[in-house]
Design a protein around this motif. Sequence first.
Motif, PDB file in Angstrom:
ATOM      1  N   TYR A 161      44.440  38.485  62.087  1.00  0.00           N
ATOM      2  CA  TYR A 161      43.595  37.522  61.380  1.00  0.00           C
ATOM      3  C   TYR A 161      44.319  36.874  60.207  1.00  0.00           C
ATOM      4  N   GLY A 162      43.770  35.725  59.756  1.00  0.00           N
ATOM      5  CA  GLY A 162      44.332  34.994  58.620  1.00  0.00           C
ATOM      6  C   GLY A 162      43.536  35.269  57.354  1.00  0.00           C
ATOM      7  N   VAL A 163      44.246  35.651  56.295  1.00  0.00           N
ATOM      8  CA  VAL A 163      43.597  35.949  55.022  1.00  0.00           C
ATOM      9  C   VAL A 163      43.623  34.708  54.125  1.00  0.00           C
ATOM     10  N   VAL A 164      42.448  34.295  53.672  1.00  0.00           N
ATOM     11  CA  VAL A 164      42.338  33.082  52.850  1.00  0.00           C
ATOM     12  C   VAL A 164      43.048  33.284  51.515  1.00  0.00           C
ATOM     13  N   ARG A 165      43.800  32.267  51.103  1.00  0.00           N
ATOM     14  CA  ARG A 165      44.587  32.352  49.867  1.00  0.00           C
ATOM     15  C   ARG A 165      43.917  31.669  48.675  1.00  0.00           C
ATOM     16  N   GLU A 166      43.138  30.625  48.963  1.00  0.00           N
ATOM     17  CA  GLU A 166      42.665  29.726  47.894  1.00  0.00           C
ATOM     18  C   GLU A 166      41.625  30.364  46.982  1.00  0.00           C
ATOM     19  N   LEU A 167      40.946  31.386  47.470  1.00  0.00           N
ATOM     20  CA  LEU A 167      39.889  32.009  46.677  1.00  0.00           C
ATOM     21  C   LEU A 167      40.160  33.493  46.574  1.00  0.00           C
ATOM     22  N   VAL A 168      39.792  34.059  45.444  1.00  0.00           N
ATOM     23  CA  VAL A 168      40.158  35.451  45.161  1.00  0.00           C
ATOM     24  C   VAL A 168      38.977  36.201  44.556  1.00  0.00           C
ATOM     25  N   GLY A 169      39.055  37.522  44.576  1.00  0.00           N
ATOM     26  CA  GLY A 169      38.094  38.327  43.838  1.00  0.00           C
ATOM     27  C   GLY A 169      38.363  38.197  42.341  1.00  0.00           C
ATOM     28  N   HIS A 170      37.542  38.896  41.552  1.00  0.00           N
ATOM     29  CA  HIS A 170      37.542  38.619  40.109  1.00  0.00           C
ATOM     30  C   HIS A 170      36.918  39.771  39.333  1.00  0.00           C
ATOM     31  N   GLY A 171      37.322  39.890  38.053  1.00  0.00           N
ATOM     32  CA  GLY A 171      36.594  40.749  37.139  1.00  0.00           C
ATOM     33  C   GLY A 171      35.186  40.199  36.966  1.00  0.00           C
ATOM     34  N   ILE A 172      34.273  41.059  36.487  1.00  0.00           N
ATOM     35  CA  ILE A 172      32.871  40.643  36.312  1.00  0.00           C
ATOM     36  C   ILE A 172      32.262  41.473  35.189  1.00  0.00           C
ATOM     37  N   GLY A 173      31.265  40.926  34.530  1.00  0.00           N
ATOM     38  CA  GLY A 173      30.606  41.648  33.436  1.00  0.00           C
ATOM     39  C   GLY A 173      29.586  40.746  32.788  1.00  0.00           C
ATOM     40  N   ARG A 174      29.810  40.421  31.504  1.00  0.00           N
ATOM     41  CA  ARG A 174      28.913  39.459  30.843  1.00  0.00           C
ATOM     42  C   ARG A 174      29.105  38.062  31.421  1.00  0.00           C
ATOM     43  N   ASN A 175      30.289  37.845  32.044  1.00  0.00           N
ATOM     44  CA  ASN A 175      30.563  36.597  32.770  1.00  0.00           C
ATOM     45  C   ASN A 175      30.709  36.894  34.251  1.00  0.00           C
ATOM     46  N   LEU A 176      30.324  35.884  35.067  1.00  0.00           N
ATOM     47  CA  LEU A 176      30.453  36.056  36.524  1.00  0.00           C
ATOM     48  C   LEU A 176      31.924  36.200  36.920  1.00  0.00           C
ATOM     49  N   HIS A 177      32.769  35.437  36.266  1.00  0.00           N
ATOM     50  CA  HIS A 177      34.197  35.495  36.581  1.00  0.00           C
ATOM     51  C   HIS A 177      34.989  35.859  35.337  1.00  0.00           C
ATOM     52  N   GLU A 178      35.643  37.005  35.382  1.00  0.00           N
ATOM     53  CA  GLU A 178      36.506  37.466  34.289  1.00  0.00           C
ATOM     54  C   GLU A 178      37.861  37.820  34.882  1.00  0.00           C
ATOM     55  N   GLU A 179      38.793  38.164  34.028  1.00  0.00           N
ATOM     56  CA  GLU A 179      40.052  38.716  34.517  1.00  0.00           C
ATOM     57  C   GLU A 179      39.801  40.148  34.974  1.00  0.00           C
ATOM     58  N   PRO A 180      40.575  40.667  35.904  1.00  0.00           N
ATOM     59  CA  PRO A 180      41.701  40.023  36.569  1.00  0.00           C
ATOM     60  C   PRO A 180      41.274  39.235  37.806  1.00  0.00           C
ATOM     61  N   SER A 181      42.146  38.340  38.279  1.00  0.00           N
ATOM     62  CA  SER A 181      42.020  37.793  39.623  1.00  0.00           C
ATOM     63  C   SER A 181      42.396  38.878  40.612  1.00  0.00           C
ATOM     64  N   VAL A 182      41.688  38.923  41.730  1.00  0.00           N
ATOM     65  CA  VAL A 182      41.960  39.950  42.738  1.00  0.00           C
ATOM     66  C   VAL A 182      42.217  39.269  44.088  1.00  0.00           C
ATOM     67  N   PRO A 183      43.457  38.822  44.309  1.00  0.00           N
ATOM     68  CA  PRO A 183      43.777  38.155  45.576  1.00  0.00           C
ATOM     69  C   PRO A 183      43.646  39.118  46.757  1.00  0.00           C
ATOM     70  N   ASN A 184      43.471  38.554  47.940  1.00  0.00           N
ATOM     71  CA  ASN A 184      43.398  39.363  49.152  1.00  0.00           C
ATOM     72  C   ASN A 184      44.738  39.401  49.883  1.00  0.00           C
ATOM     73  N   PHE A 185      45.793  39.063  49.133  1.00  0.00           N
ATOM     74  CA  PHE A 185      47.157  39.127  49.654  1.00  0.00           C
ATOM     75  C   PHE A 185      48.054  39.451  48.464  1.00  0.00           C
ATOM     76  N   GLY A 186      49.138  40.171  48.707  1.00  0.00           N
ATOM     77  CA  GLY A 186      50.035  40.494  47.598  1.00  0.00           C
ATOM     78  C   GLY A 186      50.859  41.722  47.903  1.00  0.00           C
ATOM     79  N   LYS A 187      51.545  42.184  46.863  1.00  0.00           N
ATOM     80  CA  LYS A 187      52.484  43.288  47.038  1.00  0.00           C
ATOM     81  C   LYS A 187      52.028  44.533  46.278  1.00  0.00           C
ATOM     82  N   PRO A 188      52.208  45.709  46.898  1.00  0.00           N
ATOM     83  CA  PRO A 188      51.880  46.946  46.199  1.00  0.00           C
ATOM     84  C   PRO A 188      52.706  47.077  44.920  1.00  0.00           C
ATOM     85  N   GLY A 189      52.122  47.673  43.897  1.00  0.00           N
ATOM     86  CA  GLY A 189      52.867  47.918  42.652  1.00  0.00           C
ATOM     87  C   GLY A 189      52.952  46.719  41.730  1.00  0.00           C
TER      88      GLY A 189
END
Length: 252
Positions: A161-189
């Motif tokens: 399957y193809g993993v979408v790059r343009e949109l990512v997960g995110h921190g959340i709390g008092r704001n809907l979108h906070e740091e960190p960005s949580v991409p669905n692709f990347g390198k361990p470590g």
Amino acid sequence: MIILKKSSEIAQIKKSGRVVARVLRSMSEAIVPGKTTTRDLDALAFRLIEEAGGKPSFLNYRGSYPASICASVNDVVIHGIPNDIPLQEGDIVDLDVGVFLDGWHADSAWTYPVGSISENAQRLLNVTRESLYQGIAKAKVGSRVGDISSAVQKYCESHGYGVVRELVGHGIGRNLHEEPSVPNFGKPGKGPLLKAGTTMCIEPMVNEGTHRIHTLPDQWTMKTDDGKLSAHFEHTIAITSSGPEILTTEED
Ligand code: MF3
Ligand code: CO
């Protein structure tokens, strides 16, 4: 900067998350193939969120999102705007909802089958859901965001399957979108270090075919370039000293 939350604050997010989970379940139970529209589901979500004393996190987001939920059918990847087209037997529909309650947001999405669906569609749902849990399993104190990202990517790509790059997960709390960005692709470590008190949304968006997507003229709806199916599963989680805790659940 990643804003770490105290356990009392995590409990607040979990209260919002319980409403999110209830709304998702209620919407899924309301679907009658050939009859229910995504606008009906949006109205149901709005009512349930208001009854719980909350506000829909997405309504008016960036001054323009026109609904309480995103409803993304078949080749719509994400940010589908509710409309008057009845859901049809064989469709898959990603329902994405956020709740703001007592100052705290929670956000979750689930892709549901409408009636009976093809084996291919079911496989896509199974793999995308499992990739979310593979990612969550890496969300531990001392790990890095890249450990989550690469776990999701490897699992999905090993199924072709193809993993979408343009949109990512995110921190959340008092704001809907906070740091960190949580991409669905990347390198361990690689990427930010995860500490106890980090709260985040992990949300793989996974395409049957190419990972490439485009945005429609409405400026929200995103579709796969090849017209094949896409699925999306999301939980809000907290990283605690005893491991990842899913906050968008009706249990405990
Ligand atoms: N789950 C998506 C996100 O966290 C949904 C956002 S919808 C929006 O980005 F309307 F708020 F953009
Ligand atoms: Co989200």
